[in-house]
Design a protein around this motif. Sequence first.
Motif, PDB file in Angstrom:
ATOM      1  N   TYR B  19       0.819  -1.211   0.000  1.00  0.00           N
ATOM      2  CA  TYR B  19       0.000   0.000   0.000  1.00  0.00           C
ATOM      3  C   TYR B  19       0.853   1.261   0.000  1.00  0.00           C
ATOM      4  N   ALA B  20       1.981   1.221   0.703  1.00  0.00           N
ATOM      5  CA  ALA B  20       2.864   2.388   0.723  1.00  0.00           C
ATOM      6  C   ALA B  20       3.353   2.716  -0.687  1.00  0.00           C
ATOM      7  N   ARG B  21       3.805   1.689  -1.394  1.00  0.00           N
ATOM      8  CA  ARG B  21       4.296   1.940  -2.739  1.00  0.00           C
ATOM      9  C   ARG B  21       3.152   2.361  -3.662  1.00  0.00           C
ATOM     10  N   VAL B  23       0.255   3.945  -3.063  1.00  0.00           N
ATOM     11  CA  VAL B  23      -0.225   5.328  -2.947  1.00  0.00           C
ATOM     12  C   VAL B  23       0.853   6.320  -3.376  1.00  0.00           C
ATOM     13  N   GLN B  24       2.109   5.971  -3.174  1.00  0.00           N
ATOM     14  CA  GLN B  24       3.157   6.897  -3.618  1.00  0.00           C
ATOM     15  C   GLN B  24       3.224   6.945  -5.142  1.00  0.00           C
TER      16      GLN B  24
END
Lengths: 152, 152, 152
Positions: B19-21, B23-24
């Motif tokens: 999810y971090a990657r 949304v970035q």
Amino acid sequence: MTSAASRFADLYAAVGQHYARQVQFLDGGKFEEYAATFTEDGEFQHTPGVTPARTPAGIVAELHAFHERFADDPVQRRHWFNMIDLSPREDGDFDAVFYALVLTVRPGVKEPQVGPSCLVRDVLEITDGSVRNRSRRVEHDQHVQHLQHASR
Amino acid sequence: MTSAASRFADLYAAVGQHYARQVQFLDGGKFEEYAATFTEDGEFQHTPGVTPARTPAGIVAELHAFHERFADDPVQRRHWFNMIDLSPREDGDFDAVFYALVLTVRPGVKEPQVGPSCLVRDVLEITDGSVRNRSRRVEHDQHVQHLQHASR
Amino acid sequence: MTSAASRFADLYAAVGQHYARQVQFLDGGKFEEYAATFTEDGEFQHTPGVTPARTPAGIVAELHAFHERFADDPVQRRHWFNMIDLSPREDGDFDAVFYALVLTVRPGVKEPQVGPSCLVRDVLEITDGSVRNRSRRVEHDQHVQHLQHASR
């Protein structure tokens, strides 16, 4: 899952815990403890273009100077970090790129002031579950000349 | 702890990193990279009632169309995901149900626009620590006919 | 990484999942399910100075009483927890100290009401990956007589 997956889970949890303690030190005014989450040669740049603070002692001095502005205006600040993208570097350290949001609460006021929203770029040293910042660079979203429609 | 607990930790960390990657990529305007976090037959429905975008190519087209609205109004959007409830499905995939909040930052404005607040329902394919979305359905909290006092 | 690191990752993931399910129960009005995330003698104090609710049945009663205020004003509340500092206690349980932010969404209104911002102190019982609250105490940031510049 492979042992590589387990190792990633170990790292990811250690980093999550590191950040939780770090922001609670910062927001609790425990600047020495915050600075001790950096390596001995650690760099902390909270605003682009400003010379980074260096070494834990330098970071403590910078934080005291920064918080002088609140001397007559008591607030409770809360730093929220989220969406942590953690990846290994060739030198054995780790890059962590994540979102940060600062909330500022004033006595008696239920609704906090929200912002700034930031992108943070850390380099982390991780050894045996112990995490320290080699560096931190903070970009403020409202200052970045970003044109989302033209980004590709 | 049992090995089941370790396996859950592996999955939970892999999903957090996914999810971090994701949304970035999205907030950085890297729509092809965002779409590549979906499976080949992946579905993305960002608004209830709208026909979902299908396949990575379809998702890229949808995102470009959506962001046309910002063509004359440069902003930095930040998608925050949190409170991720991850559970196995009978078909071997995983359900992830979580909260999302969109922040929109305008140049020179420290305080972001906050909202919408959403509930997101993903189906995830997880193989050897690699995570991809089979589907995503987003419900906007302000559109749900929710009567909290009558919910039971 | 050592097995201690793996054990910490197991605990940290289990706690993250515990909180995700817990807040989704609470915000979905599933008060019995929320209360069941506490131990049989669990204590829940959502406001300092108020007598804590005790036992799951007592917590359910407290939540129904609290939500009566929304009976004529339907809202979707979202509890966000973050920056979880998890540490072992001498008695075998765990302390979890974290930030909480409440978002309140009204029908048709895209921008949620933000706040209060809180510091939450939980004591958790963790057994074989199963997590329950022994207690929860919530401090509201706007009520704490905090003088950040004088905190050391």
